[in-house]
Design an enzyme around this catalytic site. Structure first.
Site, mmCIF file in Angstrom:
data_model
loop_
_atom_site.group_PDB
_atom_site.id
_atom_site.type_symbol
_atom_site.label_atom_id
_atom_site.label_comp_id
_atom_site.label_asym_id
_atom_site.label_seq_id
_atom_site.Cartn_x
_atom_site.Cartn_y
_atom_site.Cartn_z
ATOM 1 N N TRP A 9 0.836 -1.204 0.000
ATOM 2 C CA TRP A 9 0.000 0.000 0.000
ATOM 3 C C TRP A 9 0.870 1.253 0.000
ATOM 4 O O TRP A 9 2.059 1.205 0.295
ATOM 5 C CB TRP A 9 -0.996 0.009 1.161
ATOM 6 C CG TRP A 9 -0.430 -0.203 2.527
ATOM 7 C CD1 TRP A 9 0.776 -0.737 2.849
ATOM 8 C CD2 TRP A 9 -1.077 0.071 3.754
ATOM 9 N NE1 TRP A 9 0.939 -0.806 4.187
ATOM 10 C CE2 TRP A 9 -0.187 -0.317 4.789
ATOM 11 C CE3 TRP A 9 -2.323 0.609 4.086
ATOM 12 C CZ2 TRP A 9 -0.511 -0.160 6.137
ATOM 13 C CZ3 TRP A 9 -2.624 0.749 5.437
ATOM 14 C CH2 TRP A 9 -1.720 0.365 6.444
ATOM 15 N N ASN A 10 0.238 2.361 -0.363
ATOM 16 C CA ASN A 10 0.951 3.613 -0.578
ATOM 17 C C ASN A 10 0.279 4.777 0.129
ATOM 18 O O ASN A 10 -0.914 4.737 0.411
ATOM 19 C CB ASN A 10 0.993 3.948 -2.081
ATOM 20 C CG ASN A 10 1.606 2.850 -2.899
ATOM 21 O OD1 ASN A 10 2.812 2.597 -2.824
ATOM 22 N ND2 ASN A 10 0.789 2.162 -3.681
ATOM 23 N N HIS A 41 -6.876 19.615 -7.083
ATOM 24 C CA HIS A 41 -7.034 19.905 -8.511
ATOM 25 C C HIS A 41 -5.922 19.281 -9.342
ATOM 26 O O HIS A 41 -5.518 19.810 -10.360
ATOM 27 C CB HIS A 41 -7.104 21.431 -8.709
ATOM 28 C CG HIS A 41 -8.278 22.046 -7.996
ATOM 29 N ND1 HIS A 41 -9.461 22.309 -8.618
ATOM 30 C CD2 HIS A 41 -8.450 22.370 -6.679
ATOM 31 C CE1 HIS A 41 -10.323 22.816 -7.714
ATOM 32 N NE2 HIS A 41 -9.720 22.844 -6.535
ATOM 33 N N HIS A 91 -9.976 16.128 -12.633
ATOM 34 C CA HIS A 91 -10.581 16.568 -11.377
ATOM 35 C C HIS A 91 -11.845 17.379 -11.573
ATOM 36 O O HIS A 91 -12.160 17.836 -12.671
ATOM 37 C CB HIS A 91 -9.565 17.361 -10.538
ATOM 38 C CG HIS A 91 -9.182 18.687 -11.124
ATOM 39 N ND1 HIS A 91 -8.220 18.805 -12.088
ATOM 40 C CD2 HIS A 91 -9.630 19.943 -10.845
ATOM 41 C CE1 HIS A 91 -8.089 20.086 -12.415
ATOM 42 N NE2 HIS A 91 -8.926 20.802 -11.666
ATOM 43 N N ASP A 122 -14.230 20.597 -10.145
ATOM 44 C CA ASP A 122 -14.218 21.875 -9.423
ATOM 45 C C ASP A 122 -15.597 22.138 -8.845
ATOM 46 O O ASP A 122 -16.602 22.155 -9.562
ATOM 47 C CB ASP A 122 -13.892 23.030 -10.374
ATOM 48 C CG ASP A 122 -12.420 23.092 -10.746
ATOM 49 O OD1 ASP A 122 -12.059 23.967 -11.561
ATOM 50 O OD2 ASP A 122 -11.636 22.275 -10.224
ATOM 51 N N HIS A 127 -14.620 26.821 -5.126
ATOM 52 C CA HIS A 127 -13.252 26.960 -5.612
ATOM 53 C C HIS A 127 -12.960 28.380 -6.086
ATOM 54 O O HIS A 127 -11.818 28.853 -6.024
ATOM 55 C CB HIS A 127 -13.037 25.962 -6.756
ATOM 56 C CG HIS A 127 -11.686 26.030 -7.412
ATOM 57 N ND1 HIS A 127 -10.525 26.061 -6.702
ATOM 58 C CD2 HIS A 127 -11.334 26.043 -8.728
ATOM 59 C CE1 HIS A 127 -9.495 26.105 -7.532
ATOM 60 N NE2 HIS A 127 -9.953 26.103 -8.777
ATOM 61 N N HIS A 160 -14.277 29.791 -14.837
ATOM 62 C CA HIS A 160 -14.358 29.678 -13.374
ATOM 63 C C HIS A 160 -15.314 30.733 -12.825
ATOM 64 O O HIS A 160 -16.170 30.460 -11.982
ATOM 65 C CB HIS A 160 -12.980 29.857 -12.726
ATOM 66 C CG HIS A 160 -12.066 28.703 -12.953
ATOM 67 N ND1 HIS A 160 -11.387 28.523 -14.121
ATOM 68 C CD2 HIS A 160 -11.756 27.671 -12.131
ATOM 69 C CE1 HIS A 160 -10.648 27.411 -14.019
ATOM 70 N NE2 HIS A 160 -10.859 26.869 -12.834
#
Lengths: 412, 261, 393
Positions: free
Chosen positions: B64-65, B72, B76, B78, B82, B210
């Site tokens: 595992w990590n 973002h 992804h 938004d 944001h 945006h």
């Protein structure tokens, strides 16, 4: 006459690699006065501050007046070889692989008689210049060098064991994106490196000077981002066995102390590039370099870190950065001990503010990237371990040595 | 188990391939380009992955990590919070997005040729009206996806950074006002880093996608892949971001359900 | 400030040395130094028909006794001495032990002093002993390549040859004569004859030192007793007299490279103490870690005028039947160097010669013998030097 080094042949992949063995590395505490001098490239001998007598080997009381007030003193390194011998067989594991080996007694003008390694160009009766250098155990030894520079002097096999000369060695410069990184790449090519691997992070971003670097002879650009474990490991898998000298130029410099920042994100970036970057590089490249410490003419020999001198004492104007550099310095010291069994030297190069964008409003004196690069080449050629570049770095060092509390106040 | 009804039919369609599940997501990896802002600003952390253990002394039977990334990074979502224009709207954080908004139809506007010819191509109202002539009026509550072929580029060409910043295609202020106000879209999606064009800091207002999307409580999708596998209309997007408390967005798996006949 | 007054050196009348004991050497031994010293103590008791309880003084010299010193050996061997000394001083051990034990007996602090030197030699003990030998060696010698003292003595030898005009042939002559002497000595580890050609053509170690300039480290022990003459007579023990002795350490510190030792300062006082004309001895046992050092001792001990040692060596013969019998049992070069026992070897051999008990060849009419001790090279020169004149009963 020193025979000039010839470029080493390709390593035979079917042959076992000679493992590093070290000369005797035990020294008394007092003898470490010489270690400090060798680490910084000075020459001095223990002397009595009461009666002035100079003595060697280092003692805990003056052999003339018994005063315990002994200090290192700058004395003339000149002397004469009073006797020499060629050792042809030895019970010492390191030296018996390097026979014959010449040593001699040097009668110094400053007084003491010093048993020293002899450069191939010096003979019994010659005037010589004694130098203190670190051997493969990382401890100080004396070597008698010709009074004046001789041709191919650095190629002498006994001297090359005490230096980290980039000639014919393969060098990894970890960040070619920065001005310091670019200057270091150019300087290493000029210094005769067989090849310079130039690490470039975020290859999808434009990099100033990339074309100029790529155009240089014997330079190979490789993607390398010290903040990305996969990137570091991939490069190590590809070239790790060929890195003889690693020069870590990764940097992330931002101004500000703790309170004039909001949040820890920038501090994280500083730590990723500095401290954790060093960790990643060390884990990926260190073990192989340590293994190859005695692997022929182009054995692995040095790991250079470019650090802010404010790693040693915090400069609040760049307080967060100073802290990350302090972390990096401490890690570098651990690395120094961990690489020592392979005879690989960790060299820390300390500098004050640079003539680069993130120190733009800082008034001079500042250090040009080329100065760092030249200091690195010089340190490698002389086998130094602690290097201070530029006036600010020297000043900080001097003030720290005198009164660390005073400089703490002076900086903030 | 129900064998009749819409969902049952849908399940059958999935099983037979009549409905295909298309992955519109780039793999999260350390070398995927991110948005680059002026150096004095906080930056978008690139994706990083550090092993915790891999069937070794750190954990004998497991791998595992730990991952680090910005909300973002990579493909992804938004959320309205944001952007400054959406800061005070209700349900504007990624954990408050109504689930019904997370499955929605999509219209795909193909401007690949124009973007290939000009990396600074700007989508205008005229381009949308031309599309509507062919495919019908954009219904309210749909995603509008700007297909540019950008996802197939190598990393350097994908970021396309030059001395004056990024040069990547995006929408104009006017087309964004049009899509949000007159077509009532759910959100806008692009193949590039950012819903806005690379040079949108020079637009008026700057970053109009945006500004207008989030100012009206709509959503953004970025770094989409495989838009060339979608029909112009008819695809259904599944876009649930991570439920981050007060989050501004998150990387996510974007899936498109496409009827194949 | 008033200077300190000097008193004349007291003589050693009434104090004698007896019971020369050698525990046969072995190249390598798995036994401890304790074991070798114990064997020597037993040998002393057998030779003098004593029991261990009779030994009320004990002087020990050893390099491989760690973690013990002399005190640990008292309980180890069941001894209860009223006088105890520990002298780990290599080639100087014998004469130094003699000097101190003699004064103890003279002053009534002890009656019978057992002086013992013993060292073991494990396969890696020579290398280990060297690497922990001294602070100066650690700081300023071992990092320079030789792993031992050979390179240091090479520098001394190179310088001495230049200074005195002595050639390798001259120096080799001493080694060759010692081997001839050793061929008669039953305990010598070297049993093959050595010619000058063998010496000259030997493998180089560290120029100009070659193989036959070097001693062979081994395990072994040597011992003798110091007591009053009256007690020796009462016990029927053959004995030798102590005619005089000197010691001096770190002499001539200002010499850039060592070419003389402390004997040069006090040698006249030694002969005066003994009432003997300078150089008039029947045999001489020098400390021969290297034959060039033996040569240096011949000069410093007054066997020739200063500056004429090369001539002296060329003009004399050094076998037991020669004009200057030297290292009559073969010296360490032929017998072996058993650590500190090497510093006793010459003294024990001198006792045998003077009591007519030579195990090898006997010097005819041996009346006066000169024994010299040297050693403890920590940096670049042997620091310790000492000498004694012994006489027959």
């Amino acid at each position: 006459m020193t025979t000039p080094l010839t470029p080493p042949k390709r390593k035979n992949p079917l042959q076992r690699t000679r493992l590093p063995v070290l000369p005797s590395g035990i020294r008394s505490r007092t003898a470490h006065l010489l270690t400090q001098a060798a680490a910084e490239g000075h020459f001095g001998l223990p002397a009595c501050s009461a009666c002035g007598a100079v003595h060697y080997p280092p003692r805990d009381a003056c052999p003339k007046c018994l005063s315990p007030r002994l200090v290192m003193k700058d004395v003339s390194p000149l002397g004469r070889v009073a006797a020499e011998t060629i050792i042809r067989t030895s019970t010492d594991a390191y030296f018996r692989e390097r026979m014959p080996w010449r040593i001699g007694t040097v009668a110094l003008d400053a007084g003491p008689a010093v048993i020293a390694h002899l450069h191939g160009d010096v003979r019994e009766g010659d005037r010589v210049r004694l130098a203190l250098k670190l051997d493969k155990s990382g401890q100080a030894v004396a070597i008698a060098l010709p009074e004046k520079e001789t041709p191919n002097m650095g190629d002498d096999p006994q001297l090359r064991e005490l230096t980290l000369d980039p000639k014919f060695r393969r060098v990894l410069v970890t960040d070619a994106r920065t001005p310091v990184g670019r200057a270091v790449i150019e300087a290493l090519v000029k210094a005769g490196a067989a090849i310079v691997f130039a690490g470039l992070p975020e290859t999808w971003k434009p990099a100033a000077g990339r074309d100029a670097i790529a155009a240089l002879d014997r330079v190979e650009i490789h993607p390398l981002d010290v903040t990305d474990t996969d990137s570091v490991q991939e490069l190590a898998a590809e070239i790790g066995g060929k890195v003889d000298i690693l020069i870590n130029t990764a940097e992330h410099i931002r101004p500000g102390g703790l309170l004039d920042r909001r949040g820890v994100q920038m501090a994280r970036e500083e730590l990723e590039a500095g401290y954790l970057g060093l960790l990643r590089l060390a884990q990926a490249f260190g073990p192989t370099m340590r293994f190859r410490g005695a692997d022929g003419t182009n054995n692995a020999c040095a790991w250079v870190n470019v650090l802010s001198v404010y790693a040693l004492t915090n400069w609040p104007a760049y307080g967060a950065h100073s802290a990350s550099q302090a972390a990096m310095l401490s890690a570098a010291q651990s690395l120094r001990a961990e690489l020592r069994p392979g005879g690989v030297r960790v060299v820390n190069v300390f500098s004050g503010p640079l003539e680069t964008e993130w120190y733009q409003p800082v008034p001079p004196p500042k250090v040009a990237p080329s100065q760092i690069a030249n200091a690195i080449v010089d340190a490698l050629r002389r086998g130094l371990e602690d290097v201070y570049v530029g006036d600010i770095a020297e000043d900080v060092r001097a003030r720290l040595a005198t009164n660390p509390k005073a400089i703490e106040r002076e900086l903030g | 188990m129900a064998t009749t009804g819409t969902l049952a039919a849908f399940a059958t369609a999935l099983a037979t391939g009549a409905v295909e599940v298309v992955d519109l997501t780039h793999t999260l990896s350390p070398d995927f380009p991110t948005l680059v802002l002026p150096p004095e600003f906080g930056q978008c952390a690139p994706f990083r992955i550090e092993e915790v253990s891999r069937y070794d002394e750190r954990g004998p039977a497991w791998y595992w990590n730990t991952i680090t990334l910005n909300e973002h990074t990579g493909t992804h979502f938004d959320a309205p919070v944001h952007w400054v224009s959406g800061r005070d709207l209700p349900h504007n954080t990624v954990d408050a997005v109504p689930p019904r908004h997370l499955v929605a139809p999509a219209c795909v506007i193909d401007v690949t040729a124009e973007s290939t010819a000009n990396p600074d191509f700007v989508l205008e109202i005229a381009h949308v009206e031309a599309w509507e002539k062919q495919h019908g009026r954009i219904p309210p509550g749909t995603w509008v996806l700007m297909r540019t072929g950008w996802g197939a580029r190598d990393a350097k060409a994908y970021a396309n950074l030059r001395e004056d910043g990024a040069h990547t295609p995006g929408p104009s202020p006017a087309v964004m006002r049009f899509l949000v106000d007159t077509r009532d879209i759910l959100g806008f999606g692009t193949e590039t880093i950012g819903t806005d064009a690379g040079q949108a800091h020079h637009f008026d207002p700057p970053y109009p996608a945006h500004y207008y999307l989030h100012g009206k409580g709509r959503y953004g999708l970025q770094c989409l892949a495989n838009l060339d596998k979608l029909p112009a209309t008819g695809a259904l997007l599944v876009t649930p971001p991570l439920k981050i408390r007060g989050g501004s967005g998150s990387p996510l798996r974007v899936l498109a359900l496409v009827e194949r006949t | 400030m008033a200077a300190f007054s000097t008193s004349p050196r007291a003589g050693y009348d009434g104090v004698v040395v007896a019971a020369p004991v050698t525990v046969p050497y072995r190249r390598y031994s798995i036994n401890s130094a304790h074991w070798w010293i114990g064997r020597a103590l037993r040998g002393l008791c057998d030779a003098a028909r004593l029991s261990p309880a009779d030994l009320d003084g004990f002087s020990v010299s050893s390099f491989t006794l760690a973690p013990d010193t002399a005190i640990g050996l008292t309980q180890h061997f069941g001894l209860s001495p009223r006088w105890l000394d520990f002298i780990p001083m290599g080639g100087a051990s014998g004469v130094l032990a003699l000097r101190k034990a003699a004064r103890a007996v003279q002053a009534g602090d002890a009656t019978v002093v057992a002086c013992v030197a013993g060292d073991t030699n494990h396969v890696d003990s020579f290398r280990r002993t060297l690497s922990t030998f001294s602070r100066f060696a650690q700081d300023a010698v071992y990092p320079y390549g030789s792993g031992g003292p050979n390179a240091n003595f090479a520098l001394i030898m190179a310088n001495y040859m230049q200074l005195t005009g002595a050639t390798r042939e001259d120096i080799g002559k001493l080694a060759v004569a010692q081997r001839a002497n050793a061929l008669h000595f039953p305990h010598a580890l070297m049993k093959k004859p050595l010619s000058l050609a063998d010496y000259l053509n030997a493998r180089p170690i560290s120029d100009p030192i070659h193989l036959f300039d070097c001693v062979m480290p081994c395990a072994g022990a040597e011992a003798f007793l110091v007591m009053r003459e009256a007690d020796a007579r009462a016990h029927g023990l053959p004995f030798a007299r102590i005619l005089g002795s000197i010691e001096r350490h770190n002499a001539f510190a200002e010499d850039v490279i060592q070419y003389r030792g402390g004997w040069a300062v006090d040698i006249d006082a030694l002969y005066a103490q003994a009432g003997i004309a300078k150089g008039k001895v029947d045999f001489v046992e020098t400390y021969d870690d290297y034959p060039v050092i033996s040569m240096m001792q011949l000069e410093d001990l007054g066997l020739c005028a200063r500056g004429t040692v090369a001539e002296f060596v060329r003009g004399n013969s050094f076998t037991v039947d020669g004009s200057c019998p030297h290292n009559t049992s073969g010296g360490q070069l032929s017998v072996g160097q058993a650590g500190c026992a090497g510093g006793y070897l010459g003294l024990v051999e001198a006792i045998r010669q003077l009591t007519g008990q030579a195990l090898g060849a006997q010097v005819k009419e041996a009346r006066v013998g000169l024994v010299s001790g040297f050693g403890m090279i920590t940096y670049d020169r042997g620091l310790a030097s000492c000498a004694a004149l012994l006489g027959s009963a």
